[in-house]
Design a protein around this motif. Structure first.
Motif, short mmCIF file in Angstrom:
data_model
loop_
_atom_site.label_atom_id
_atom_site.label_comp_id
_atom_site.label_asym_id
_atom_site.label_seq_id
_atom_site.Cartn_x
_atom_site.Cartn_y
_atom_site.Cartn_z
N ASP A 1 -7.74 2.54 2.06
CA ASP A 1 -8.45 3.38 1.09
C ASP A 1 -9.49 4.23 1.81
N TYR B 1 0.83 -1.21 0.00
CA TYR B 1 0.00 0.00 0.00
C TYR B 1 0.87 1.26 0.00
N PHE C 1 -6.10 -3.17 2.36
CA PHE C 1 -6.19 -2.14 1.31
C PHE C 1 -7.51 -1.39 1.43
N VAL D 1 -2.43 -4.49 -8.75
CA VAL D 1 -2.46 -3.06 -8.43
C VAL D 1 -2.05 -2.25 -9.66
#
Lengths: 175, 599
Positions: free
Chosen positions: B459, B291, B455, B341
């Motif tokens: 986010d 991340y 994730f 990703v």
């Protein structure tokens, strides 16, 4: 009543404060602390001097001491000896735990001990944890460090050491 | 009336219940469980582990079998532990092909052996230069510079904060002169060099580029890596100087500069190593690191950089801890997650942007000071995991890591361990030799799922910088670290020679660094300041400050922003401005950061 030990011992005590303030870790109820005088909690300053930022050990120990019923103040990173002794004075602690892994112990620890003497705080128990070469251990102990805990030391061993060696306030020490 | 409450079936109550819980075993597996496993368990129950003060106990107060990260482990894995729609093509694919589960090279290590890159640096640049020559002569294939704490924090050796720290944790570097000494007699066009430097990364990189140029090396050809991963500093390692936004801007300056002028140099090594050393689980290491990667790509895109321009220069750095299979699964999951990703989140078109290339270092945190020679065995197992996970380069820790910086003997054994894995064990002959193992594939999928959960949370917080400011990753890691320590103390996790099998022992010989380095560096600095043009230094620092204060804004593809700090840094180091002077100038512009303390 000791059935509640586990519940209290594991309470979530995460707090957020700026680095330049001190983090006071709430401790367990008084009655958990059996070998110390019941009316007074052991107060410990866990400090991370020098430029190093490896704080896993300092944080784990801070929590372990708290879970053992002590009142723990964690200074955060990059504290000078002056800041540490000043905090110890302000917080009236019984114990200072220094965590040093960078090799700067010979520059830092004697200054902390000197400042404690100057402030008539010789009764504060000073313990040291981290990466300390064998050839430095004797000198450090000679200058007043009560114990040095190397990587792999059990948290419980540190707790027991502090309980056995901490000096009560206002009582003249034998040494 | 008899009680008609339905009684639990025989199997639910029996010790073989877990064979049936949440999975669909084949008829043959059921038959085995009932007719082979159940009698075996009845005859001799499984060994209980841990103490009643532990962290992960069953109803009898015994610790469950878990990975070192606390993930429950079954006694046997079969095809019933794979998804129902499992197929080789759908879930694994071939090496060198998306989603790169089995590695980024079609030929595994047959084409290119992993780079044996030993992290090293201590005392003065003169002494470290000697160690580098020794490592290269012994068959090391790349260099990796360890800097001392004052350098990492942007202070000169004569700064008051540096007292007692100079040359202790790595080599002391104050000015271009020190970098010239450090790489004296080492051809920088032929040797790949990795530098573990973060907050002052662009300053040290500027010094490196000038030394390479002075050697006659072509910037288009030199290769290596600067760590330059500031996010993990805020999360774990804590060697930050400036606030996050300013630090991120300096990082993006290097991406922009590097993609134009040094196309073979990795301008970042997005690092999970330190996150793990701070006590995270394998999953947290995986998720937070990848991340962090997302955050860097987003910031670079906001500068106007094309993901396919800088994407191929992003590299990663993971830890190799003790839990063999969990670690191998972590590397495999990392490749898959990063591929998705880059492909799906950032729409990368160049396949090279989607490849997760990584360096691995064995886990310093796992090496106790007690019976240190045992660490040779630990390091070998950890390194084997990294190789089976497909690492591109590897550092093996010396056995005396918990005592001091390595002696020459300890450093040599560490390198020899890699050579034994590479040339004797046979594991490098076949690509991803453990691929298809039910256990490993199950762990790989679980780690991917766990990363997706993290994730989602990150986010929702608005990205990693925001999460860091809230103390979220720091808190997750502190909690995991404490739980692990409790598991160790309850003997749920045995550390040989520490909480079991301990002996009294004699002190070991270590590398001892005294304070002569501090005096040596301080004298050199004094001489330098007397020799160089201090007016020129001041002019260069003023120009740097002016550029640093400007918003670099968006750029057209292929150009670099007029206020990119790299060219100004290069001019400043050419004038022999010191690390401390340059960082002080940037501190004036950006201020410094203080963290939220979490215990």
């Amino acid at each position: 009543m000791l059935v509640f030990v586990e519940e209290f011992g594991h309470q979530d005590c995460v707090s957020f404060v700026p680095e330049n303030a001190f983090l006071r870790v709430p401790s367990c109820p008084l009655w958990l602390n059996r070998s110390w005088m019941p009316e007074e909690k052991i107060r410990v300053l866990v400090a991370k001097p020098g430029l190093d930022g490896h704080d896993r050990g300092a944080k784990v120990i801070a929590r372990a001491l708290r879970d053992a019923g002590m009142e723990v103040i964690y200074t955060g990173l990059r504290q000078t000896p002056e800041m540490i002794v000043n905090a110890a004075l302000q917080e009236d602690v019984h114990v200072i735990g220094l965590s040093i892994l960078s090799g700067a112990h010979n520059a830092i620890v004697p200054r902390v001990l000197d400042l404690l003497k100057k402030n008539k705080m010789d009764d504060v128990l000073v313990v040291l944890g981290g990466i300390i070469p064998n050839q430095d251990i004797e000198n450090l102990k000679h200058s007043g460090v009560a114990a040095i805990f190397l990587p792999g030391t059990a948290m419980d061993e540190i707790v027991q050491f502090i309980r056995a060696n901490v000096k009560p306030r206002g009582v003249p020490t034998s040494s | 009336m008899p009680d008609h409450k339905p009684s639990k079936s025989k199997i639910e109550e029996s010790p073989i219940a877990e064979v049936f819980e949440g999975r669909h075993p084949s008829a043959a597996e059921k038959d085995w469980a009932e007719n082979v496993l159940a009698p075996a368990l009845e005859k001799s129950p499984e060994r209980p582990i841990g103490a009643p003060t532990g962290t992960n106990l069953d109803e009898d107060g015994h610790a469950r079998f878990t990975t070192i990260s606390g993930v429950p482990v079954r006694r046997l894995y079969t095809s019933a532990d794979l998804p129902e729609d499992w197929s080789y093509e759908k879930y694994l694919g071939y090496p060198g092909q998306p989603p790169f589960t089995r590695g980024i090279h079609a030929t595994g290590y047959r084409g290119k052996m992993f780079t044996m890159r030993q992290f090293s640096g201590f005392a003065s640049p003169e002494e470290t230069n000697q160690r580098y020559k020794y490592l290269l002569k012994s068959g090391g294939s790349g260099l990796s510079v360890a800097f001392d704490l004052p350098t990492l924090m942007g202070y000169d050796s004569d700064h008051p904060a540096s007292e007692g720290e100079v040359g202790k944790c790595g080599v002391a570097i104050d000015s271009l002169e020190d970098v010239e000494i450090l790489f004296g007699g080492i051809d920088l066009e032929k040797t790949t060099v990795s530098m573990t430097i973060n907050s002052p990364a662009s300053v040290l990189w500027a010094m490196y580029l000038v030394v390479a140029e002075n050697q006659g090396a072509d910037w288009q050809k030199i290769s290596g890596t600067i760590q330059n991963d500031i996010l993990k500093e805020y999360i774990a390692q804590k060697e930050y100087i400036y606030p996050p936004a300013a630090s991120m801007r300096l990082v993006i300056d290097t991406f922009e500069f590097g993609s134009k002028f040094t196309p073979r140099f990795n301008t970042i090594s997005i690092s999970g190593y330190h996150i793990r050393e701070a006590g995270s689980t394998a999953l947290q290491e995986l998720a937070f690191t990848l991340y962090d990667g997302v955050e860097y790509v987003e910031w670079a895109q906001r500068r106007g950089l094309d993901v396919d321009e800088f994407g191929p220069r992003l590299s990663f750095f993971f830890n190799a801890h003790n839990d063999f299979f969990e670690e191998i699964a972590k590397y495999r999951a990392a490749r898959k997650v990063w591929y998705r990703v880059m492909k799906e989140r950032f729409r990368a078109k160049n396949e090279r942007s989607t490849l997760l290339r990584f360096h691995t270092q064995t886990a310093g945190v796992s090496l106790p000071a007690q019976q240190p020679l045992n660490n040779i065995a630990r390091v070998a197992i950890q390194a084997m995991g990294a190789v089976l996970g497909g690492t591109q380069s590897l550092h093996t820790d010396a056995y005396d890591e918990a005592l001091a910086l390595p002696t020459e003997d300890a450093a040599r054994i560490a390198l020899r361990t890699q050579q034994i894995i590479a040339y004797e064990s046979g594991v490098t002959q076949t690509t991803d030799p453990l691929g298809g193992s039910y256990f490993l594939e199950n762990l790989t999928l679980k780690l991917e799922e766990g990363a997706a959960d993290y994730f989602e949370k990150l986010d929702a917080m608005g990205g990693m910088v925001k999460a860091i400011e809230r103390g979220y990753p720091q808190k997750e890691i502190a909690e995991a670290s404490y739980q692990y320590q409790r598991a160790v103390e309850a003997k749920e996790k045995i550390i040989v020679g520490v909480n079991d099998f301990s002996v009294d022992e004699d002190p070991h010989h270590i590398l001892y660094i005294d304070d002569t380095v501090e005096r040596h560096q301080t004298a050199k600095l004094k001489a330098l300041r007397g020799r160089r043009s201090n007016d020129e230094v001041q002019r260069r620092l003023d120009a740097l400050k002016a550029a640093a204060a400007k918003d670099p804004g968006g750029v057209n593809s292929g150009d670099i922003s007029g206020s990119n700090t790299m060219p100004y840094l290069i001019e400043a180091v050419r004038a022999y401005a010191t690390v401390g002077e340059i960082c002080a100038a940037l501190r004036e512009v950006y201020g410094t950061y203080t963290e939220v303390s979490v215990t």
